[in-house]
Scaffold this active site. Structure first.
Site, mmCIF file in Angstrom:
data_model
loop_
_atom_site.group_PDB
_atom_site.id
_atom_site.type_symbol
_atom_site.label_atom_id
_atom_site.label_comp_id
_atom_site.label_asym_id
_atom_site.label_seq_id
_atom_site.Cartn_x
_atom_site.Cartn_y
_atom_site.Cartn_z
ATOM 1 N N HIS A 45 0.891 -1.185 0.033
ATOM 2 C CA HIS A 45 -0.001 -0.138 -0.015
ATOM 3 C C HIS A 45 0.995 1.303 0.065
ATOM 4 O O HIS A 45 0.702 2.135 -0.824
ATOM 5 C CB HIS A 45 -0.901 0.011 1.192
ATOM 6 N N LYS A 58 -16.526 -6.995 7.343
ATOM 7 C CA LYS A 58 -15.374 -7.820 7.957
ATOM 8 C C LYS A 58 -15.166 -7.516 9.464
ATOM 9 O O LYS A 58 -15.310 -6.120 9.794
ATOM 10 C CB LYS A 58 -14.324 -7.873 7.074
ATOM 11 N N ARG A 116 -2.094 -6.622 -8.277
ATOM 12 C CA ARG A 116 -0.906 -7.289 -7.873
ATOM 13 C C ARG A 116 -0.723 -8.348 -8.745
ATOM 14 O O ARG A 116 0.295 -8.811 -9.330
ATOM 15 C CB ARG A 116 -1.174 -7.941 -6.346
ATOM 16 N N SER A 169 -2.964 -7.658 3.607
ATOM 17 C CA SER A 169 -3.236 -7.512 4.745
ATOM 18 C C SER A 169 -3.710 -8.818 5.422
ATOM 19 O O SER A 169 -3.273 -9.102 6.434
ATOM 20 C CB SER A 169 -4.286 -6.262 5.124
HETATM 21 O O1 PNS Z 1 -8.807 -2.859 0.070
HETATM 22 P P1 PNS Z 1 -9.979 -3.237 -0.204
HETATM 23 O O2 PNS Z 1 -10.852 -4.109 1.102
HETATM 24 O O3 PNS Z 1 -10.213 -4.281 -1.290
HETATM 25 O O4 PNS Z 1 -11.271 -2.186 -0.481
HETATM 26 C C1 PNS Z 1 -12.436 -2.353 -1.016
HETATM 27 C C2 PNS Z 1 -13.010 -0.943 -1.046
HETATM 28 C C3 PNS Z 1 -13.008 -0.188 0.336
HETATM 29 C C4 PNS Z 1 -12.635 -0.069 -2.298
HETATM 30 C C5 PNS Z 1 -14.649 -1.231 -1.391
HETATM 31 O O5 PNS Z 1 -15.168 -2.126 -0.671
HETATM 32 C C6 PNS Z 1 -15.537 -0.107 -1.501
HETATM 33 O O6 PNS Z 1 -15.400 0.931 -2.239
HETATM 34 N N1 PNS Z 1 -16.295 0.188 -0.739
HETATM 35 C C7 PNS Z 1 -17.403 1.234 -0.274
HETATM 36 C C8 PNS Z 1 -18.903 0.693 -0.538
HETATM 37 C C9 PNS Z 1 -18.913 0.731 -2.297
HETATM 38 O O7 PNS Z 1 -18.834 2.161 -2.756
HETATM 39 N N2 PNS Z 1 -19.360 -0.288 -2.940
HETATM 40 C C10 PNS Z 1 -19.629 -0.418 -4.404
HETATM 41 C C11 PNS Z 1 -18.421 -0.532 -4.956
HETATM 42 S S1 PNS Z 1 -18.380 -0.811 -6.714
#
Ligand code: PNS
Length: 171
Positions: free
Chosen positions: A23, A47, A96, A134
């Site tokens: 990150h 989670k 990645r 993570s």
């Molecule tokens: O690092 P991560 O956990 O893969 O991040 C995921 C994240 C936070 C980018 C995604 O879950 C998110 O954007 N959540 C906010 C809710 C939202 O907008 N959902 C629709 C996504 S298309």
């Protein structure tokens, strides 16, 4: 066509539970591309996180304070709504491996449908960190494995403190 905004604000969203060197590498590289980069921690996650949102904000502050154009924040609700409220026009995500692609493609296309004015930009993870996540850091650390060099030293120290707290509980 929308003209290029005078100042390009990007959001780097994620769970960051905890932040890894993968990150951090993306943040360092992203900070050179945008006028402002906001590292945004999702706070309403389903989670069960290891670190609270407040702890993750603190951890991120500790490692990004050397970058003057990087800010740390948390958000809930739709990412694109948060981005629009911050006047951001870019969502930054790291890739990645091919296995990340499908999930990222779905999110990018959904976000574009929701907010066509916001672009998702992908950066390839540094190969030195392309195998870390993570989740894997927490698993390996919890089982006594060495995670040196994979997370910032301040994060490793916090993981040790968290483990000590659990180990000493009820002792
Ligand atoms: O690092 P991560 O956990 O893969 O991040 C995921 C994240 C936070 C980018 C995604 O879950 C998110 O954007 N959540 C906010 C809710 C939202 O907008 N959902 C629709 C996504 S298309």
């Amino acid at each position: 066509m929308q003209p290029k905004p005078p100042s390009v604000i990007a959001i780097y969203p994620g769970s960051f539970d905890p932040i890894t060197n993968g990150h951090l590498d993306l943040i360092q590289r992203g900070a050179k591309l945008f006028d402002k980069l906001i590292v945004a921690i999702l706070s309403n996650e389903g989670k069960q996180p290891l670190f609270s949102v407040e702890e993750r904000v603190e951890m991120l502050h500790e490692v990004v304070r050397v970058y003057p154009n990087v800010e740390v924040d948390s958000f809930d609700g739709l990412l694109v709504d948060y981005a629009a409220a911050q006047s951001a026009t870019v969502l930054l995500r790291g890739i990645r491996a091919i296995s990340d692609y499908e999930y990222e493609l779905q999110m990018a296309l959904m976000n574009r449908r929701l907010q066509p004015g916001i672009e998702t930009l992908f950066m390839m993870a540094n190969e030195a960190y392309s195998f870390i996540s993570s989740r894997l850091i927490k698993e390996v650390f919890g089982l006594g494995g060495n995670i040196g060099g994979l997370v910032p030293p301040s994060v490793e120290a916090r993981l040790h403190r968290r483990l000590d707290k659990f180990t000493n509980r009820g002792a």
